[in-house]
Design a protein around this motif. Structure first.
Motif, PDB file in Angstrom:
ATOM      1  N   GLN A  73     -31.727  -4.817  64.876  1.00 12.21           N
ATOM      2  CA  GLN A  73     -32.898  -3.818  64.624  1.00 12.21           C
ATOM      3  C   GLN A  73     -32.537  -2.821  65.749  1.00 12.21           C
ATOM      4  O   GLN A  73     -33.122  -1.575  65.680  1.00 12.21           O
ATOM      5  N   ASN A  74     -32.478  -3.677  67.591  1.00 12.38           N
ATOM      6  CA  ASN A  74     -32.746  -2.311  68.262  1.00 12.38           C
ATOM      7  C   ASN A  74     -31.332  -3.399  69.659  1.00 12.38           C
ATOM      8  O   ASN A  74     -31.532  -4.147  69.785  1.00 12.38           O
ATOM      9  N   GLY A  75     -31.064  -2.810  70.289  1.00 10.52           N
ATOM     10  CA  GLY A  75     -30.916  -3.441  71.542  1.00 10.52           C
ATOM     11  C   GLY A  75     -29.897  -2.917  72.252  1.00 10.52           C
ATOM     12  O   GLY A  75     -29.287  -1.417  72.274  1.00 10.52           O
ATOM     13  N   ALA A  83     -30.867  -0.672  60.976  1.00 15.74           N
ATOM     14  CA  ALA A  83     -30.859  -0.111  59.893  1.00 15.74           C
ATOM     15  C   ALA A  83     -32.047   0.412  59.840  1.00 15.74           C
ATOM     16  O   ALA A  83     -32.604   1.251  59.452  1.00 15.74           O
ATOM     17  N   GLU A  84     -32.642  -0.384  60.769  1.00 21.63           N
ATOM     18  CA  GLU A  84     -34.342   0.469  61.231  1.00 21.63           C
ATOM     19  C   GLU A  84     -34.242   2.014  61.475  1.00 21.63           C
ATOM     20  O   GLU A  84     -35.315   2.343  60.373  1.00 21.63           O
ATOM     21  N   MET A  85     -33.333   2.349  62.016  1.00 23.63           N
ATOM     22  CA  MET A  85     -32.901   3.276  62.571  1.00 23.63           C
ATOM     23  C   MET A  85     -33.089   4.735  61.414  1.00 23.63           C
ATOM     24  O   MET A  85     -33.575   5.530  61.311  1.00 23.63           O
ATOM     25  N   LYS A 114     -24.310 -10.403  57.772  1.00 24.13           N
ATOM     26  CA  LYS A 114     -25.662 -10.198  58.383  1.00 24.13           C
ATOM     27  C   LYS A 114     -26.661  -8.919  58.393  1.00 24.13           C
ATOM     28  O   LYS A 114     -27.839  -8.429  58.321  1.00 24.13           O
ATOM     29  N   LYS A 115     -25.773  -7.954  58.220  1.00 27.82           N
ATOM     30  CA  LYS A 115     -25.725  -6.350  58.449  1.00 27.82           C
ATOM     31  C   LYS A 115     -26.818  -6.770  56.407  1.00 27.82           C
ATOM     32  O   LYS A 115     -27.304  -5.257  56.512  1.00 27.82           O
ATOM     33  N   VAL A 116     -26.162  -7.277  55.466  1.00 26.74           N
ATOM     34  CA  VAL A 116     -26.448  -6.878  53.992  1.00 26.74           C
ATOM     35  C   VAL A 116     -28.521  -7.641  54.772  1.00 26.74           C
ATOM     36  O   VAL A 116     -29.634  -6.749  53.727  1.00 26.74           O
ATOM     37  N   THR A 117     -28.627  -8.805  55.317  1.00 25.43           N
ATOM     38  CA  THR A 117     -29.784  -9.300  55.461  1.00 25.43           C
ATOM     39  C   THR A 117     -31.005  -7.991  55.879  1.00 25.43           C
ATOM     40  O   THR A 117     -31.836  -7.893  55.906  1.00 25.43           O
ATOM     41  N   ALA A 118     -29.862  -7.649  56.821  1.00 24.83           N
ATOM     42  CA  ALA A 118     -30.838  -6.851  58.288  1.00 24.83           C
ATOM     43  C   ALA A 118     -31.102  -4.925  56.891  1.00 24.83           C
ATOM     44  O   ALA A 118     -31.872  -4.705  56.757  1.00 24.83           O
TER      45      ALA A 118
END
Ligand code: PGA
Length: 259
Positions: A73-75, A83-85, A114-118
């Motif tokens: 999500q960030n970091g 994806a949040e951005m 992991k990308k799909v989940t995000a």
């Protein structure tokens, strides 16, 4: 999301700012003259996403997609976009699993899952790309290859999340090569993808899933591809960089019956 007619343009790493805005404005101007029954998706390079999304927001059937995102999500991930951005920019979709990402950026099954989940977690639509390389096709293993790609990276989603997925079947041997899958090859694979989605989830989810063909789609071959029952539209690379060609592909989709 219900099953749609859709033509998406993946601009990849092409166009500078002025060129990108010109292309977007040409497509949007011409899109106004279409009936609006084909959803048009533009996937420009990430620096131009926000502006192009603002340009298109008055036309409900023109949407914007990011070509990629990170799964966190960030970091401290210098150079990456979450994806949040993308969600905060009100984009509609993120393309996940493009073969160029798989080949050049090591997007393997575990990263893609992991990308799909995000992306699903951010509430954005996913355009999930799958497709076999040439040797796999020649050995007649294309169906099991694509089935593995879907089950390893996509089928972790819940049924509810799966409703926001568009699948793009893009045989690797057809991308940017000028070689297109025949309409029969495309239909066979699209029907197969719909069948495995049905087995994994339900026939309702499978029948509502939009399945695009990608790989050297152009104005000359689009209508024959779209004439097939399970081919809902296209993910277009090279031809999407020219507004006239892209619009011809959209028109080819528009004038065929709705399913
Ligand atoms: P192409 O690219 O139309 O240039 O073959 C398709 C894609 O990579 O999505």
């Amino acid at each position: 999301m219900s099953r749609k007619l859709m033509v998406a343009g993946n601009w990849k790493m092409n166009k500078n700012l002025m060129e990108a805005l010109t292309l977007a404005s040409q497509v949007i101007t011409r899109a106004k003259k279409t009936s609006g029954k084909v959803e048009i998706v533009l996937a420009p390079p990430s620096p131009f996403l926000h502006t192009i999304n603002s340009m298109s927001k008055d036309l409900g059937f023109v949407k914007v997609a990011a070509q990629n995102c990170h799964y966190e999500q960030n970091g401290a991930f210098t150079g990456e976009i979450s994806a949040e951005m993308l969600k905060s920019m009100n984009l509609a979709y993120v393309i996940v699993g493009h073969s160029e990402r798989r080949k050049y950026f090591n997007d393997d099954h575990s990263v893609l899952s992991k990308k799909v989940t995000a992306v699903a977690g951010a509430g954005l639509g996913i355009i999930f790309c799958c497709g076999e390389p040439l040797d796999v096709r020649e050995n007649n293993n294309h169906q099991s290859f694509v089935q593995t790609q879907l089950s390893d990276s996509l089928f972790n989603l819940s049924a509810e999340e799966m409703k926001n997925v568009v699948v793009a079947y893009e045989p690797v041997w057809a991308i940017g090569t000028g070689k297109t899958a025949t309409p029969e090859q495309a239909q066979e694979m699209h029907a197969f993808i719909r069948k495995i989605i049905s087995e994994q989830y339900s026939s309702e989810i499978a029948n509502n899933c939009t399945i695009l063909y990608g790989g050297s789609c152009n104005p000359a071959n689009a209508a024959a591809l779209f004439a097939n029952h399970d081919v809902d539209g296209a993910l277009v690379g090279g031809a999407s960089l020219h507004s006239d060609q892209f619009l011809q592909i959209i028109n080819a989709r528009e004038f065929l019956p709705v399913r």
